[in-house]
Enzyme design. Structure first.
Site, PDB file in Angstrom:
ATOM      1  N   ALA A   1      64.363 -40.694 208.740  1.00  0.00           N
ATOM      2  CA  ALA A   1      63.233 -39.765 208.784  1.00  0.00           C
ATOM      3  C   ALA A   1      63.270 -38.916 207.522  1.00  0.00           C
ATOM      4  CB  ALA A   1      63.283 -38.891 210.031  1.00  0.00           C
ATOM      5  N   GLU A   2      62.097 -38.547 207.013  1.00  0.00           N
ATOM      6  CA  GLU A   2      62.013 -37.914 205.706  1.00  0.00           C
ATOM      7  C   GLU A   2      62.763 -36.600 205.541  1.00  0.00           C
ATOM      8  OE1 GLU A   2      57.670 -37.667 207.334  1.00  0.00           O
ATOM      9  OE2 GLU A   2      59.421 -38.958 207.580  1.00  0.00           O
ATOM     10  N   PRO A   3      63.008 -35.811 206.620  1.00  0.00           N
ATOM     11  CA  PRO A   3      63.750 -34.574 206.374  1.00  0.00           C
ATOM     12  C   PRO A   3      65.245 -34.759 206.168  1.00  0.00           C
ATOM     13  CG  PRO A   3      63.176 -34.721 208.690  1.00  0.00           C
ATOM     14  CD  PRO A   3      62.466 -35.849 207.997  1.00  0.00           C
ATOM     15  N   GLY A   4      65.725 -36.016 206.152  1.00  0.00           N
ATOM     16  CA  GLY A   4      67.123 -36.232 205.796  1.00  0.00           C
ATOM     17  C   GLY A   4      67.932 -37.064 206.759  1.00  0.00           C
TER      18      GLY A   4
END
Length: 651
Positions: free
Chosen positions: A323-326
């Site tokens: 997922a893009e937040p890490g």
């Protein structure tokens, strides 16, 4: 003497001045400093100050209603907003679409990287991200309204190649969140679901002689925190605020989950299968594109269901979802828990994740789609007065090696049922999604086609593929009439040639047996037959054999192709990065020996790994076969060419 930095929220926000540029962390509710935002709103309501702030945020810190930055949508409080995602901050978005504030929508990953560049006092970020989209200055430069006039994005020529330059701007105040702090301001995040860009944003404000305010839920004795657990060091932090009860929930959907913070692992194979509705139909078809062993990003909406399908089909352990937040690995969550994940393998800073994404680290991305036009452009960011924003969509869609867009064919009241394995449209949606021209280009079909990116558009009734000439209809669901159910509800006529029927397993209530399907499909892609040289090239690079089921899949696919060829052939196998579990090594070699005896006139292996060459050679010697394993494909091919070729023999 060391300063005690613990203060009240009111004392901390009292230090914010008129005209300050304030960055705010948060991904939906994760990492959102709710107590600080509440205090800032109270100060403005009571005193009408501070005024004319610039708000900077990467992913929208909000719940689409009242919380997060929605609290700050007051006339006079905000002058400008620079954000990556806007759909969860509709009150702030309305100020932008009503032309009451200056406003920009930049890609989420770009905002994350700008924090680092601001901290380092660089002029800006240079990137390909956004080319051909609404962020490209030739298409608006990310400006949301006519009140917004300053150019933050421009096109640069570097060695004859076009790039986008994103200009940096000052950060005077950083509002961040953590779990524990000491009196010196050192902040850890052990109970947080994400770390986001708190560190980079704090550096940006600190290096501008600005203010960093950290919201935490508890205080530890000075010197008691593990240095390796400190995410934001005290030298960057000016004020620490302990949040009151209820203002420091882990996500807007969950007060606290030990699984979200990685304290425990949970079972993912016990998930109750979702009902077979149109969302699951789409997710099932998307799941046929999942690359076993690959790194994947799943977007919000219908793509979230792909993770549930993967878990139900027991292939989740063969994938690395991100997922893009890490988040790296595990199972991403949806709804107001979006951004969190369970059973993660690693947790990166958000800007690091976008380094990975922008560099092509994703093998596949599955994202939502709202509007699609005849050249393959997709809009998910702007619909008249409704501002959703791009979020990480542009970074992800532009740079993933393979891309699948997922969504219903029409919107607004669509009702679908399945009868005897066939799709029936009971009530057609009122809104067409396939239009002549999208309102805003969030994904550029022309850019993707020009670079040969693999792009599919999956709906409950059909599948399109992006071609240089536009969208091509390639699959139709059983029970669907092309003219009545597809073309009659599109504003354009797609390219059409041979149209296949979508896999019948998608429309059955029982499990699809996806693991075996994917193994066979993806193994078939690794085989290439050169009829002129009568040579089968096999690319096992990076492949892993862990089980008897893996071995059976290899045997099944080889048998099918070799039987079709109908004569004995030369075989050259690339074993670079190949992994063979010792528990099934003997069974694997027995299977290979049987294939060799039946179908091969010669078989040669190669790998650049000296260890693997020795291992494979030893295995061959034990079977009294040729023990030579070559170092390169060229060496193996030259050996085959130098040998006298036997007269073809039908197997």
């Amino acid at each position: 003497m060391k300063q005690d930095k613990i203060v009240t929220a009111e004392a901390a926000v009292a230090l914010i001045r008129d005209g300050d540029s304030v960055s705010c962390s948060g991904f939906v509710g994760i990492g959102t400093p709710e107590a600080l935002i509440e205090a800032l709103e109270r100060r403005f309501v009571d005193t009408q100050g501070p005024r004319d702030l610039t708000l900077v945020f990467a992913a929208a810190p909000g719940d689409a209603k009242e919380r997060g930055l929605n609290r700050l949508a007051h006339a006079g409080l905000v002058k400008r907003a620079i954000g990556g995602h806007w759909s969860l901050v509709p009150k702030l978005a309305k100020l932008a679409t009503d032309n009451l504030i200056e406003a920009y929508n930049l890609p989420l990953g770009v905002v994350s990287h700008l924090y680092r560049d601001i901290a380092a006092h660089r002029a800006g970020s240079v990137s390909k991200v956004g080319m051909g989209t609404f962020v490209d200055p030739r298409n608006g430069g990310g400006k949301i309204n006519s009140k917004t006039t300053e150019d933050l994005v421009r096109v640069m020529d570097i060695d004859g190649e076009e790039w986008l330059f994103y200009k940096t701007f000052p950060i005077n105040v950083a509002l961040i969140r953590g779990t524990t702090a000491d009196a010196s301001g050192n902040v850890t995040m052990e109970r947080e679901a994400l770390v986001l860009d708190a560190q980079a944003a704090a550096m940006a404000a600190r290096n501008a002689n600005g203010l960093v305010i950290a919201q935490v839920e508890r205080i530890a004795a000075t010197g008691s925190l593990d240095a390796r657990s400190v995410i934001v060091p005290g030298v960057l932090v000016d004020c620490v605020v302990v949040a009151p009860q209820g203002s420091h929930v882990q996500t807007y959907g969950t007060d606290y989950s030990a699984a979200f913070s990685g304290e425990i692992r949970v079972q993912t194979d016990k998930i109750v299968p979702a009902l077979l509705d149109e969302r699951k139909l789409i997710a099932r078809r998307c799941a046929f594109e999942l690359p076993l062993g690959g790194v994947i990003n799943l977007g919000i909406g219908v793509p979230e269901v792909v993770a549930a399908v993967a878990a139900e089909e027991r292939v989740l352990d063969d994938l690395t979802l991100t997922a893009e937040p890490g988040v790296i690995g595990g199972m991403p969550q949806g709804g107001l828990d979006f951004g969190a994940a369970v059973n993660v393998q690693a947790l990166l800073h958000q800007n690091q994740q976008f380094d990975f994404y922008d560099g092509g680290g994703l093998d596949l991305a599955c994202l939502g789609m709202a509007e699609i036009d005849q050249v393959g452009n997709v809009n998910v960011s702007r619909f008249g007065p409704r501002l959703a924003g791009a979020g990480g969509f542009i970074n992800i869609s532009q740079n993933a090696r393979r891309l699948v867009f997922a969504g219903t064919f029409t919107a607004g009241g669509l009702e679908v049922s399945i009868q005897d394995g066939k799709v029936r449209i009971d009530v057609e949606g009122k809104v067409r999604k396939f239009v002549n021209a999208v309102e805003q280009i969030t994904f550029s079909g022309a850019q993707a086609a020009a670079k040969g990116q693999s792009v599919h558009y999956v709906t409950e009734r059909c599948v399109f593929r992006l071609q240089p000439g536009g969208l091509q209809l390639i699959e139709v669901a059983p029970g669907i009439d092309v003219e009545r159910d597809i073309l009659a509800h599109m504003a354009f006529r797609p390219l059409m040639d041979t149209i296949a029927t979508m896999d019948a397993r998608i429309y059955r209530p029982k499990s699809m047996g996806l693991a075996a399907v994917l193994q066979d499909l993806q193994l078939s892609d690794r085989l290439s037959y050169d009829a002129e040289r009568n040579t089968l090239f096999v690319n096992f690079e990076g492949m892993a054999i862990h089980s008897m089921e893996d071995i059976e899949s290899v045997r099944r696919v080889f048998e099918a192709l070799c039987s079709q060829i109908g004569r004995k052939l030369n075989v050259i196998v690339n074993y670079d990065g190949f992994k063979l579990d010792d528990r099934v090594a003997e069974a694997y070699e027995e299977m290979v020996a049987a294939l060799r005896a039946k179908y091969y006139s010669s078989g040669r292996r190669y790998t650049t790994s000296a260890f693997l060459r020795a291992k494979l050679g030893s295995s061959l010697q034990s079977r009294q076969a040729s023990a030579r394993v070559f170092e390169s494909k060229a060496d193996a091919a030259e050996f085959v060419r130098s040998r006298p070729q036997p007269v073809p023999v039908v197997a």
